[in-house]
Every structure is written in C-alpha cells, then in structure tokens.
Design a protein around this motif. Structure first.
Motif, short mmCIF file in Angstrom:
data_model
loop_
_atom_site.label_atom_id
_atom_site.label_comp_id
_atom_site.label_asym_id
_atom_site.label_seq_id
_atom_site.Cartn_x
_atom_site.Cartn_y
_atom_site.Cartn_z
N PHE A 37 30.39 51.99 31.75
CA PHE A 37 30.17 52.95 30.13
C PHE A 37 29.10 51.38 28.80
N GLY A 38 30.40 50.99 28.77
CA GLY A 38 30.06 49.34 27.71
C GLY A 38 28.85 49.01 27.86
N THR A 39 28.03 49.46 29.12
CA THR A 39 26.26 48.46 28.98
C THR A 39 24.66 49.71 28.65
N ILE A 40 25.65 51.08 28.64
CA ILE A 40 24.73 51.93 29.00
C ILE A 40 24.69 51.80 27.95
N PRO A 41 24.94 51.56 26.25
CA PRO A 41 24.03 52.33 25.25
C PRO A 41 22.61 50.80 24.58
N ASP A 42 22.20 50.40 26.25
CA ASP A 42 21.12 49.03 26.27
C ASP A 42 20.04 49.30 27.01
N VAL A 43 20.09 50.52 27.90
CA VAL A 43 19.22 51.39 28.66
C VAL A 43 18.45 51.63 27.44
N ASP A 44 18.10 51.20 25.91
CA ASP A 44 17.09 51.87 25.32
C ASP A 44 15.98 50.89 25.77
N MET A 45 15.67 49.58 25.65
CA MET A 45 15.65 48.62 26.63
C MET A 45 14.56 48.78 27.23
#
Length: 306
Positions: A37-45
């Motif tokens: 979950f902590g990694t998910i926000p960087d899917v915007d890369m």
C-alpha cells in the motif's frame, strides 16, 4: 526515494502488530501488505518513461526528460491525504461481504470520475491505475485471511505516510487534492547546500531501509550483525568519487546514485547465489556497503571542501 516509502510502512506495521501479540508470520504478512500500500501512490510514475523516448540526447538528457514527463502527474492526485483515506476505505470495503464490495467499487470509481472531471484524462487514467492497485493489494490481504480492521490500518498507514517522505525531494505533494490548499508550501531543506541536502535525503532513505532490516531481524529472532559480511567495508573506496563525479544535487543526482548503488551490488554479489538462499545477508551486506560509501563520501566531500 521510492523504496523507503514501502519499507517504512512495513517496519512500522510489522513491529506494531508484533508488539500487540500477533504471531511473527502474521505480523510480517501484514507488514508486507502495508509495504505494498505504501508503494501504490508512485504508480503515477507510469507515465514518466515516455520522457525516455521523447527527443534526442545522451543519458543525462533522457533522464531529465524522464523527470520532466513525470512532473505532469507525479505527486499530485495519488499523493493526496484525502485520496489516500478514500482509497483505504475502498480497500477495506472490498475485503467485506458482497454489499461492502459494491460500496468499495463505488468509492474508488468516484475517485476516478472526479479526478478525470477536475484534472483531465491523464490524471484520470493514473487514478484508475491507482484504484486497481488498491483493489489488487486488498484482494491479496483478503486471501491471506486479514479482516477489515487490519486491512484498513495497513492501507491507511501505507497510503497516508507515503506523501510525507517526499517533502525532502522535489516539489511537495498535493496533500489535500482536490482542494486547492497546500499543506506544505515548499521542500523541507536538510541543508542550505544543494549537495549536502541531497546527501541528507539519501541518509533518510537509508535510515528507513535500516529500520526495515532491524524490524525483520527483530521479529524473526535474528541478529542483524550476523548478516553483515566484512567486505562491506570496501564501501570506503567510494571516497574516490568525490573528485571524479559532479557533486550530487537534486538536479543532477544520477551519477552519484547509480555509482553508489553499484558499490552495494558489487558487495552483495558473493551472497546472491539463489542456491544458498542467503538473500538477507546479501541485502544487509549491500545496504551496509552503500551506507559506508555514503558516509565516506560525506566526510571526504567536507574535507576537500575545506
């Protein structure tokens, strides 16, 4: 700073649940869910690689194009505390009964629709990927047997802690998207010197990695020092990098980051044989070598600067 987000969530959630009396297997499993979950926000890369193929130029030019493309959506819609909270609620609902799953789908669909309406198709597409990733991790958590409360805690901490790790590098995230207010106006400076600021940010990232390693060893009753091979001290040779590569800054960090990580890879190679199953020793030895290399660089840089 991509790796530290997930490792911080893993360490905090795993240590907390272990302290609450959970078995080591359950604590580690929920820690991994929080890490995801902590990694998910960087899917915007996902949009950023387009910059690698846009225009001509050498490695540094293409790297700059990569980061320029990423700024179109990076640290915007997916790094919002409001979006993260709704995402955690959606993940929690998805792990419930059929009616709850419908509520989760509605919540996450609203995120995509509102983002598209307010910020356009690209942002909407990124939000769609974000919601699909949330559902995927929530599904994995459900299959591991975690209930709604556990999923909510892991999702909430992972998604909401992520943006705060980005305040040291680049433009601060849009913490309150879709609201126009900004929680933090400017980047948090570790030092007024661009080079020392970059080194400080790297130090913070290394600290999160060490916290995760300590958490794992503590929960599994291992001694951390038993997994550090003596050749990690070879990181001191990185002192030669001070006069040979440009002083690293946020604007030009690639030569430093690639070369210092190379030190870690070289020092971990002797333990990378999959037949030995010594991945922990390889990882911790590599981390130690990188830490030694960074500390050596800081000391040498300041001595030569004087």
């Amino acid at each position: 700073m991509f790796v530290g987000h997930g490792l911080l969530a893993f360490a905090v959630v795993a240590l907390f649940t272990r302290r609450m009396g959970w078995s080591r297997e359950r604590a580690l499993s929920l820690g991994l869910i929080a890490c995801a979950f902590g990694t998910i926000p960087d899917v915007d890369m996902l949009y950023a690689p387009i910059g690698l193929f846009a225009g001509a130029g050498g490695l540094l030019e293409r790297a700059e194009n990569f980061w320029t493309a990423s700024t179109l959506v990076h640290r915007t819609v997916t790094h919002s505390l409001i979006v993260g909270s709704i995402g955690a609620l959606g993940a929690t609902a998805w792990t419930g009964d059929t009616q709850s799953r419908h509520v989760g789908i509605v919540l996450l669909s609203l995120l995509v629709a509102i983002t598209t309406l307010l910020s356009g198709g690209l942002a909407g597409a990124i939000m769609l990927v974000f919601t699909l990733a949330v559902l995927a991790v929530a599904t994995a958590a459900g299959r591991l047997g975690f209930g709604s409360r556990a999923v909510f805690g892991a999702a909430l901490f992972g998604l909401l802690s992520h943006p705060f790790g980005d305040v040291f590098t680049g433009v601060p995230p849009q913490f309150l998207y879709p609201l126009s207010m900004q929680l933090i106006e400017g980047r948090v400076a570790v030092s007024q010197s661009p080079t020392l600021h970059l080194l400080g940010a790297v130090g913070i990232e290394l600290a999160t990695m060490w916290l995760a390693a300590i958490a794992f060893c503590s929960i599994t009753d291992r001694q951390l020092r038993d997994h550090i091979e003596p050749w990690a001290v070879l990181g001191v040779v990185y002192a030669v990098a001070v006069p040979t590569i440009p002083p690293p800054t946020l604007a030009l960090s690639y030569p430093f980051v690639v070369s210092v990580l190379g030190v870690g890879v070289v020092c971990s190679v002797p333990r990378l044989d999959p037949r030995r199953h010594e991945w922990l020793t390889a990882a911790v030895t590599g981390l130690t070598a990188v830490t030694v290399a960074v500390l050596t660089y800081v000391v040498t840089y300041n001595i030569l600067k004087i």
